[in-house]
Enzyme design. Structure first.
Site, PDB file in Angstrom:
ATOM      1  N   LYS A   4       5.037  32.249  28.832  1.00  0.00           N
ATOM      2  CA  LYS A   4       3.592  32.472  28.670  1.00  0.00           C
ATOM      3  C   LYS A   4       2.808  31.361  29.361  1.00  0.00           C
ATOM      4  CE  LYS A   4       3.692  30.228  24.118  1.00  0.00           C
ATOM      5  NZ  LYS A   4       3.932  30.489  22.694  1.00  0.00           N
ATOM      6  N   ARG A  32      -0.762  33.778  11.117  1.00  0.00           N
ATOM      7  CA  ARG A  32      -1.338  34.030  12.433  1.00  0.00           C
ATOM      8  C   ARG A  32      -1.286  35.525  12.752  1.00  0.00           C
ATOM      9  NH1 ARG A  32       0.761  30.894  17.838  1.00  0.00           N
ATOM     10  NH2 ARG A  32       2.579  32.247  17.609  1.00  0.00           N
ATOM     11  N   HIS A  50       7.733  33.743  13.268  1.00  0.00           N
ATOM     12  CA  HIS A  50       7.516  32.495  14.006  1.00  0.00           C
ATOM     13  C   HIS A  50       7.284  31.379  13.006  1.00  0.00           C
ATOM     14  CE1 HIS A  50       6.594  30.086  17.457  1.00  0.00           C
ATOM     15  NE2 HIS A  50       5.331  29.893  17.147  1.00  0.00           N
ATOM     16  N   ARG A  77      14.040  32.267  20.926  1.00  0.00           N
ATOM     17  CA  ARG A  77      12.906  32.292  21.875  1.00  0.00           C
ATOM     18  C   ARG A  77      12.556  30.847  22.226  1.00  0.00           C
ATOM     19  NH1 ARG A  77      10.824  35.015  17.439  1.00  0.00           N
ATOM     20  NH2 ARG A  77       9.384  33.268  17.148  1.00  0.00           N
ATOM     21  N   TYR A 137     -19.130   8.458  38.452  1.00  0.00           N
ATOM     22  CA  TYR A 137     -20.316   8.816  37.667  1.00  0.00           C
ATOM     23  C   TYR A 137     -20.522   7.850  36.503  1.00  0.00           C
ATOM     24  CZ  TYR A 137     -20.077  13.370  39.999  1.00  0.00           C
ATOM     25  OH  TYR A 137     -20.044  14.383  40.923  1.00  0.00           O
ATOM     26  N   CYS A 196     -13.573  12.654  37.833  1.00  0.00           N
ATOM     27  CA  CYS A 196     -14.484  13.713  38.277  1.00  0.00           C
ATOM     28  C   CYS A 196     -13.769  15.061  38.184  1.00  0.00           C
ATOM     29  CB  CYS A 196     -14.919  13.464  39.709  1.00  0.00           C
ATOM     30  SG  CYS A 196     -15.563  11.807  40.008  1.00  0.00           S
ATOM     31  N   MET A 197     -14.478  16.134  38.539  1.00  0.00           N
ATOM     32  CA  MET A 197     -13.864  17.464  38.437  1.00  0.00           C
ATOM     33  C   MET A 197     -12.651  17.589  39.360  1.00  0.00           C
ATOM     34  SD  MET A 197     -15.617  21.212  38.881  1.00  0.00           S
ATOM     35  CE  MET A 197     -16.927  20.919  37.725  1.00  0.00           C
ATOM     36  N   ASP A 198     -12.763  17.000  40.560  1.00  0.00           N
ATOM     37  CA  ASP A 198     -11.748  17.245  41.580  1.00  0.00           C
ATOM     38  C   ASP A 198     -11.128  15.982  42.168  1.00  0.00           C
ATOM     39  OD1 ASP A 198     -12.876  20.024  41.551  1.00  0.00           O
ATOM     40  OD2 ASP A 198     -14.559  18.916  42.407  1.00  0.00           O
TER      41      ASP A 198
HETATM   42  C1  LIG Z   1       5.074  30.017  22.171  1.00  0.00           C
HETATM   43  C2  LIG Z   1       5.998  30.732  21.292  1.00  0.00           C
HETATM   44  C3  LIG Z   1       7.366  30.436  21.307  1.00  0.00           C
HETATM   45  C4  LIG Z   1       7.951  29.273  22.065  1.00  0.00           C
HETATM   46  O1  LIG Z   1       7.653  28.063  21.388  1.00  0.00           O
HETATM   47  P1  LIG Z   1       8.221  26.668  21.890  1.00  0.00           P
HETATM   48  O2  LIG Z   1       7.836  25.709  20.830  1.00  0.00           O
HETATM   49  O3  LIG Z   1       7.550  26.386  23.190  1.00  0.00           O
HETATM   50  O4  LIG Z   1       9.676  26.832  22.045  1.00  0.00           O
HETATM   51  C5  LIG Z   1       8.209  31.241  20.555  1.00  0.00           C
HETATM   52  N1  LIG Z   1       7.726  32.258  19.813  1.00  0.00           N
HETATM   53  C6  LIG Z   1       6.414  32.556  19.762  1.00  0.00           C
HETATM   54  C7  LIG Z   1       5.945  33.689  18.926  1.00  0.00           C
HETATM   55  C8  LIG Z   1       5.501  31.797  20.484  1.00  0.00           C
HETATM   56  O5  LIG Z   1       4.200  32.079  20.402  1.00  0.00           O
END
Ligand SMILES: *Cc1c(COP(=O)(O)O)cnc(C)c1O
Length: 383
Positions: free
Chosen positions: A43, A141, A170, A226, A270, A318-320
């Site tokens: 992600k 969540r 999770h 995951r 700045y 700065c921004m860049d």
């Molecule tokens: C982001 C996420 C993960 C991965 O988490 P890490 O701490 O980066 O391993 C796994 N499951 C869900 C639902 C997540 O949102």
């Protein structure tokens, strides 16, 4: 002319160490039993590392599945030709259903209305909509509340257009797996899954572990883990350092675009939050700023690496662009810097190193956010 893989148009970039990524994937694979699968979380553009190139490396190093946060992130992987199963880690709006089915991207599901709309459309298109059921066990969540799983399945399972490919939860406190909060979430999850199985509902792939749970709690690996942050060589907490060896994947580098010796008393950037204390200070400019993920809160507080040593960043970022100084003293005489010389913002230079964790501490945040930030605009170079 041989083309350099470094950007032609800007002297600031992110370097992605492909071999390090591969080693990290294998280090996690090595924690699993042969039939346990690995879902790599890519992600937010693979936590800023570039989703498509990283996903390819992960899949060729043993990943079985990919997880993303948004439907568009899933579509990006499909359009790059990636065939592995893809899971969106939350439930998108029903208006995303056509896109999900067209690209064979699985949603997480916890609203029966969404599930039924998804099934209806799948039937119309002559396919079956696979989904993973998210279970709420304490993070508060997303997901079907752990006490409502049977009711949820009764409400949707009659539909021939959908198929449960997995169930998951999770953890909110997986970096403390001996704590009550983790144990309670685990117990609620196990009971919810057992109730569905006892009632004859197919649960598909059962999964709950993020990076810290994968490292600390092997008894919870279930059918799949995951893993996110650890793949990128970043530790989810201090404790995990002694449990698994991970190699940082991302470095952030720039080249000096301008050097000057402003007179004593001159201000820099700045607001003149820094003034030149003596004529022997050289002010160097690098083309990276807060729009590149170098948070402005780091102004006058961070360091960069130059010629294998630390140098102080000065003035407001700065921004860049931003500036750093070389202090030329009799005890530390150094040759003037030149435009084009290499500067490391995150990573190694000789024996010196600035880590994502150092930046995170300075910013009052976690390494996850620092890495994502650098992914926003900087060009990525795969080395
Ligand atoms: C982001 C996420 C993960 C991965 O988490 P890490 O701490 O980066 O391993 C796994 N499951 C869900 C639902 C997540 O949102």
């Amino acid at each position: 002319m041989a083309q350099s893989k470094y950007p032609d148009t800007r002297w600031a970039w992110v370097e992605i160490d492909q071999a390090a990524l591969r080693r990290n994937v294998r280090a996690f694979k090595a924690l699993l039993k042969p039939r346990q699968r690995m879902c790599c979380v890519v992600k937010a553009d693979a936590y800023g590392h570039g989703a498509v190139p990283c996903a390819r490396i992960m899949l060729s190093s043993g990943a079985d599945m990919l997880a993303v946060a948004t439907v568009n992130e899933g579509v990006e992987l499909r359009e790059a030709g990636i065939k592995a199963p893809i899971l969106v880690l939350s439930e998108p709006p029903t208006t995303a259903i056509d896109t999900l089915l067209e690209h064979n991207v699985m949603p997480s599901v916890y609203d029966p209305d969404f599930a039924l709309a998804y099934g209806e459309r799948a039937v119309q298109l002559g396919c079956v909509g696979k989904y993973h059921m998210a279970i709420e066990t304490g993070m508060n969540r997303i997901g079907v509340h752990y006490t409502d799983v049977l009711e949820f399945r009764r409400a949707i399972d009659f539909h021939r257009g959908i198929q449960c490919d997995g169930v998951f939860t999770h953890f909110a406190t997986a970096d403390e797996p001996d704590g009550w909060d983790f144990q309670l979430q685990l117990k609620r999850f196990n009971e919810a899954v057992a109730a569905m199985m006892d009632a004859g509902y197919d649960c598909g792939t059962v999964h709950c572990d993020n990076t810290p749970a994968t490292i600390f709690a092997p008894q919870t690996h279930c059918d799949m883990v995951r893993v996110g942050i650890g793949l990128y060589g970043l530790h989810p907490c201090e404790l995990s350092r002694s449990r698994i060896t991970l190699d940082p994947v991302m470095s952030v580098r720039a080249r000096i675009t301008r050097c000057a010796h402003p007179a004593m008393g001159e201000g820099v950037s700045y607001g003149f939050t820094y003034r030149v204390p003596r004529a022997t200070v050289q002010v160097c400019t690098i083309p990276i700023g807060y729009a590149d993920g170098l948070s402005r809160t780091l102004s006058n507080r961070m360091e960069v690496l130059f010629r294998g040593e630390r140098a102080r960043q000065v003035g407001n970022i700065c921004m860049d662009q931003c500036m750093f100084v070389l202090q030329q003293t009799p005890l530390h005489p150094i040759a003037d810097a030149e435009p084009g010389e290499l500067v490391t913002i995150v990573g190694r230079d000789g024996d010196a190193e600035i880590t994502m964790d150092e930046m995170a501490r300075l910013r009052g945040t976690i390494n996850y956010e620092v890495a994502c930030g650098f992914g926003m605009r900087l060009e990525k170079v795969y080395v």
